[in-house]
Scaffold this active site. Structure first.
Site, PDB file in Angstrom:
ATOM      1  N   HIS A  19      -2.800   7.400 -10.365  1.00 60.73           N
ATOM      2  CA  HIS A  19      -2.917   7.353  -9.101  1.00 60.73           C
ATOM      3  C   HIS A  19      -2.053   8.571  -8.287  1.00 60.73           C
ATOM      4  O   HIS A  19      -2.925   9.105  -7.721  1.00 60.73           O
ATOM      5  CB  HIS A  19      -2.592   5.987  -8.446  1.00 60.73           C
ATOM      6  CG  HIS A  19      -2.652   5.664  -7.007  1.00 60.73           C
ATOM      7  ND1 HIS A  19      -3.327   4.929  -6.620  1.00 60.73           N
ATOM      8  CD2 HIS A  19      -1.706   6.218  -5.985  1.00 60.73           C
ATOM      9  CE1 HIS A  19      -3.201   5.021  -5.310  1.00 60.73           C
ATOM     10  NE2 HIS A  19      -2.266   5.537  -4.902  1.00 60.73           N
ATOM     11  N   GLU A  20      -0.953   8.606  -8.669  1.00 58.71           N
ATOM     12  CA  GLU A  20      -0.007   9.567  -7.863  1.00 58.71           C
ATOM     13  C   GLU A  20      -0.410  10.903  -8.012  1.00 58.71           C
ATOM     14  O   GLU A  20      -0.417  11.869  -7.520  1.00 58.71           O
ATOM     15  CB  GLU A  20       1.515   9.503  -8.116  1.00 58.71           C
ATOM     16  CG  GLU A  20       1.959   7.839  -7.931  1.00 58.71           C
ATOM     17  CD  GLU A  20       1.917   7.519  -6.322  1.00 58.71           C
ATOM     18  OE1 GLU A  20       1.550   8.554  -5.517  1.00 58.71           O
ATOM     19  OE2 GLU A  20       1.676   6.522  -6.199  1.00 58.71           O
ATOM     20  N   HIS A  74      -3.238  11.918  -6.018  1.00 60.16           N
ATOM     21  CA  HIS A  74      -2.650  12.400  -4.589  1.00 60.16           C
ATOM     22  C   HIS A  74      -2.327  14.025  -4.929  1.00 60.16           C
ATOM     23  O   HIS A  74      -2.554  14.898  -4.049  1.00 60.16           O
ATOM     24  CB  HIS A  74      -1.540  11.469  -4.130  1.00 60.16           C
ATOM     25  CG  HIS A  74      -1.959  10.273  -3.760  1.00 60.16           C
ATOM     26  ND1 HIS A  74      -3.018  10.062  -2.726  1.00 60.16           N
ATOM     27  CD2 HIS A  74      -1.529   9.089  -3.865  1.00 60.16           C
ATOM     28  CE1 HIS A  74      -3.006   8.752  -2.020  1.00 60.16           C
ATOM     29  NE2 HIS A  74      -2.273   8.207  -2.960  1.00 60.16           N
ATOM     30  N   GLU A 127      -6.768   7.448   0.110  1.00 56.10           N
ATOM     31  CA  GLU A 127      -6.667   7.052  -1.023  1.00 56.10           C
ATOM     32  C   GLU A 127      -7.871   7.543  -2.028  1.00 56.10           C
ATOM     33  O   GLU A 127      -7.856   6.707  -3.045  1.00 56.10           O
ATOM     34  CB  GLU A 127      -6.337   5.670  -1.059  1.00 56.10           C
ATOM     35  CG  GLU A 127      -5.237   5.421  -0.288  1.00 56.10           C
ATOM     36  CD  GLU A 127      -3.843   5.687  -0.926  1.00 56.10           C
ATOM     37  OE1 GLU A 127      -4.013   5.832  -2.356  1.00 56.10           O
ATOM     38  OE2 GLU A 127      -2.935   5.990  -0.419  1.00 56.10           O
ATOM     39  N   HIS A 131       2.304  -5.602   8.367  1.00 49.48           N
ATOM     40  CA  HIS A 131       1.481  -4.808   8.150  1.00 49.48           C
ATOM     41  C   HIS A 131       0.830  -4.395   9.624  1.00 49.48           C
ATOM     42  O   HIS A 131       0.462  -3.315  10.095  1.00 49.48           O
ATOM     43  CB  HIS A 131       0.318  -4.858   7.321  1.00 49.48           C
ATOM     44  CG  HIS A 131       0.263  -4.766   5.839  1.00 49.48           C
ATOM     45  ND1 HIS A 131       1.282  -5.627   5.065  1.00 49.48           N
ATOM     46  CD2 HIS A 131       0.074  -3.754   5.232  1.00 49.48           C
ATOM     47  CE1 HIS A 131       1.162  -4.849   3.751  1.00 49.48           C
ATOM     48  NE2 HIS A 131       0.287  -3.787   3.800  1.00 49.48           N
ATOM     49  N   PHE A 147       2.120  -5.665  12.731  1.00 48.05           N
ATOM     50  CA  PHE A 147       2.821  -6.028  13.798  1.00 48.05           C
ATOM     51  C   PHE A 147       4.279  -5.036  13.837  1.00 48.05           C
ATOM     52  O   PHE A 147       4.915  -4.915  14.736  1.00 48.05           O
ATOM     53  CB  PHE A 147       3.045  -7.429  14.297  1.00 48.05           C
ATOM     54  CG  PHE A 147       1.783  -8.069  14.575  1.00 48.05           C
ATOM     55  CD1 PHE A 147       0.949  -7.645  15.444  1.00 48.05           C
ATOM     56  CD2 PHE A 147       1.408  -9.015  13.633  1.00 48.05           C
ATOM     57  CE1 PHE A 147      -0.071  -8.187  15.770  1.00 48.05           C
ATOM     58  CE2 PHE A 147       0.100  -9.545  13.964  1.00 48.05           C
ATOM     59  CZ  PHE A 147      -0.643  -9.035  15.024  1.00 48.05           C
ATOM     60  N   ALA A 148       4.449  -4.876  12.628  1.00 45.23           N
ATOM     61  CA  ALA A 148       5.827  -3.788  12.320  1.00 45.23           C
ATOM     62  C   ALA A 148       5.460  -2.872  11.381  1.00 45.23           C
ATOM     63  O   ALA A 148       6.494  -2.005  11.067  1.00 45.23           O
ATOM     64  CB  ALA A 148       6.760  -4.778  11.912  1.00 45.23           C
ATOM     65  N   GLY A 176       1.984   0.460  10.082  1.00 40.92           N
ATOM     66  CA  GLY A 176       1.040   1.181  10.613  1.00 40.92           C
ATOM     67  C   GLY A 176      -0.450   0.590  10.563  1.00 40.92           C
ATOM     68  O   GLY A 176      -1.419   1.528  10.500  1.00 40.92           O
TER      69      GLY A 176
HETATM   70 ZN    ZN Z   1      -1.803   6.038  -3.018  1.00 44.24          ZN
END
Ligand code: ZN
Length: 712
Positions: free
Chosen positions: A498-499, A502, A528, A630, A632-633, A635
């Site tokens: 995964h990384e 990116h 993603e 996620h 309300f505090a 992004g």
């Molecule tokens: Zn990712």
């Protein structure tokens, strides 16, 4: 720009004047730094010096903006942002991988100055005017430059730069309140989570809970110094059950005591809700946050906060995001119903009471999974020693994208950190540091990719056409012990893929304008794609078999084990999908159609959405919205759908390789080159839907995602 901002910036400039910047490695902008030479005392002076330089450059740029071509304006802001980004990024990177109290303090000291500078840059009226007239004049024939201008305009507009008078005042005041409320929401959630516990003292209370979780709970008891806890042990207790996810989740999965599962479940879904401590009640904060967000969106000319949020995302409209959820719902809901029936039958056969309650689901789902797919992480690990996994993923990348990856000898921030060059036709085009092992004492948990520097022609070293991009890949797996290599779990292998995905988008970009090169400028719901795309290769048995070999004997991973792992990866997929759809729909409803002024409450919205998107309805006293950080505090406001949106893209991209034939290396390489030219190459320089279409020849389809999860 306000005069207040300017005087602050100037005051900052004066205070840094006597700083000796020679030999400060944090000022070697754009280079691969001498990590060994970096000392914490250099942090504050380096950041202040860089900020002052950026402020002076911005003054000059603003003064000259009227007479400069747009390419020069973009180029100069690219330079000043890059210096700050390099120094500040490096300092924050070190804080993540090699932190000390002194370093944290230094960062805390200068952070407000960095934030102030960024808001000044984002609200620069002369830059806004320059971008606006460039946009009106058709910006540029060069797509990357045109897109940079459009993205800058959008970000500035969303930040309120185009407002004036009362509207601007209201906008800025709302923004402050929203920041405050978000912080309060997060704090109340942390406090409410900490405020609850249940001490267990009898062996029977903890029946079924594995030793590692018992150990954690005994440690909780010890830390809380409850009676008899000085000698608390995993075997003998006492054990403290808390609402920390590392405790409550395994307890719900493993504890045989149904009554205790119910107790902790009810505490979990009531956290920070109106039935607990009034100071920690988040429900009123949610109502205020929603009202303020709506007001902000309307000041900027959007009908709802969801429309505002999607203005900066790949999903074209709220209707499109809802449409995706509806189409996934069609197959997920019946599948979730079947899965529940399946689970109920299994539980009944094992002697459970019917019907299953909400606090029974995780427990029986775990037991059914164990009965069906008899393997554990420990069975897999011997086949995933890091050296072989690395060889495997590198070979895959080389085959797919026609590049070469070679280990080099650059020195990182810790002896375990390794350096790799990425070469194309024999020439280095990028590089990355890999920091694979966990170091709990001073390295943050989790895994991530970050940038040391991006690709840029303007910032090219003398005599070179471009500055090559460099990435950090950071993982947290167990370090090798003695001669034994680091053995990876399935999740850790998947995380590394995964990384690196990116990282590839950062490193294989062909764009050389920083704001839209690599992962920069890519919409939130599309970011993603390459990372999840890489994970998909683990479902290809031949790719897996190419590197999954026993670290001692070299024996290939047994096919039957691979089969069970792949089958388990789609276990209860319908339920997992439906849960994400429920959250995403609730998020969009609250930020789009909901109007508190109509007399409806957030609980009404939750009830309505839950009716269609759950298979066991939530309890009437369910207040999970009060702990939904996620939205309300964090992004994810009006963006929770992004999880599924991006999964559709990555699965559909992988399907292009499936269609070519995963075992046909020549055809796979052909599709791989196209992926490199489009998804990896174009970065943020082209809108993501256009990028996807250039790769796939059409708009994304949900077919592959559903098929991969047996939901077709
Ligand atoms: Zn990712």
């Amino acid at each position: 720009m306000s005069t207040e901002d300017r005087s602050e910036a100037e005051a900052g400039a004066e205070s840094i004047a006597p700083v000796p910047q020679d030999n400060n490695p944090l000022l070697a902008w754009g280079s691969i730094p001498d990590f060994a030479a970096i000392r914490v005392e250099q942090v504050v002076p380096a950041v202040r010096f860089t900020l002052a330089r950026a402020a002076a450059d911005l003054d000059a740029l603003e003064a000259a903006a009227d007479g400069l071509p747009i390419s020069e304006i973009v180029g100069r802001s690219e330079e000043l942002e890059d210096r700050l980004g390099w120094t500040w990024g490096l300092v924050n990177h070190l804080n993540s991988v090699r932190t000390t109290d002194a370093l944290r303090q230094a960062i805390t000291e200068v952070q407000p100055e960095v934030v102030t500078f960024h808001s000044r840059l984002g609200q620069s009226e002369s830059l806004y005017r320059a971008y606006l007239s460039a946009s009106a004049a058709g910006a540029s024939a060069e797509p990357a430059l045109a897109r940079t201008v459009e993205l800058a305009l959008r970000a500035m507009r969303h930040g309120g730069v185009g407002l004036s008078g009362d509207a601007k005042e209201a906008f800025n005041a709302n923004q402050q309140q929203l920041a405050q409320l978000g912080m309060e929401f997060g704090n109340a959630l942390v406090d409410a989570t900490k405020a609850w516990h249940r001490d267990l003292t009898h062996e029977d209370d903890i029946r079924g809970v594995p030793p590692s979780v018992r150990g954690l709970m005994a440690q909780n008891a010890q830390l809380a110094a409850i009676d008899g806890s000085e000698a608390a042990s995993a075997e003998a207790g006492p054990w403290r059950l808390t609402l920390d996810p590392t405790c409550v989740m395994p307890f719900l999965e493993y504890a045989d005591r149904r009554d205790l599962r119910e107790v902790v479940y009810r505490a979990w879904i009531g956290r920070a809700g109106p039935d607990g401590d009034p100071k920690l009640d988040n429900s009123e904060r949610i109502a205020r946050i929603l009202a303020l967000r709506k007001a902000q969106a309307q000041i900027l000319g959007f009908a709802s906060y969801a429309e505002f949020s999607l203005d900066a995302k790949m999903a074209p409209s709220v209707a499109d995001a809802l449409g995706l959820l509806a189409s996934l719902h069609e197959s997920s809901k019946p599948a979730a119903q079947r899965e529940l029936a399946d689970l109920t039958a299994f539980a009944k056969a094992e002697g459970a009471a019917e019907p299953l309650a909400l606090w029974d689901v995780a427990y029986w789902a775990r037991r059914l999974r164990e009965a069906r797919y008899t393997y554990s992480d420990e069975d897999l690990k011997p086949y995933f020693p890091l050296p072989r996994v690395l060889e495997g993923v590198i070979a895959l990348v080389e085959k797919l994208f026609g590049v070469a990856i070679r280990e080099g000898d650059k020195t990182g921030w810790h002896p375990d950190v390794r350096w790799f060059d990425v070469l194309s036709d024999g020439a280095p085009i990028a590089g990355f540091f890999l920091d694979p092992y966990s170091r709990p004492a001073d390295k943050r948990g989790g895994a991530w990719m970050n940038e040391l520097r991006g690709r840029s022609s303007r910032l090219a070293p003398p005599g070179q056409a471009v500055r090559t991009p460099i990435a950090y890949l950071v993982c947290n797996q167990a370090a090798p012990v003695g001669d034994k290599p680091s053995l990876m779990t399935w999740n850790e292998v998947s995380t590394l893929f995964h990384e690196l995905g990116h990282g590839l988008q950062h490193m294989l970009t062909r764009v050389d304008l920083l704001p839209v090169a690599g992962i920069s400028g890519i919409e939130w719901d599309a970011v993603e794609l390459p990372s999840q795309f890489m994970e998909n290769w683990l479902r290809h048995p031949k790719t897996l078999a190419s590197f999954a070999k026993h670290y001692e004997t070299g024996a290939p991973i047994p096919a039957s084990l691979v089969e069970r792992v792949l089958a388990a990866s789609t276990y209860r997929a319908g339920s997992a999908f439906l849960r994400q759809i429920y959250f995403a729909r609730l998020d969009l409803e609250l930020h789009h159609g909901f109007d508190a002024a109509s007399g409806a409450s957030i609980w009404d919205v939750q009830r309505t959405v839950a009716a269609d998107n759950t298979v066991i309805p939530p309890l009437p006293e369910d207040r999970f919205l009060c702990s939904f950080g996620h939205l309300f505090a964090g992004g994810y406001a009006a963006g929770y759908y992004s999880y599924k949106w991006a999964e559709v893209l990555s699965a559909d991209a992988f399907a292009a390789f499936e269609e070519a034939g995963l075992d046909d290396d020549a055809r796979v390489a052909e599709v791989g080159r196209r992926f490199r030219e489009t998804v990896l190459g174009l970065g943020g320089s082209v809108p993501p839907m256009e990028v996807f279409k250039r790769f796939r020849g059409r708009e994304p389809s949900t077919e592959a995602l559903l098929r991969h999860n047996n939901l077709s």
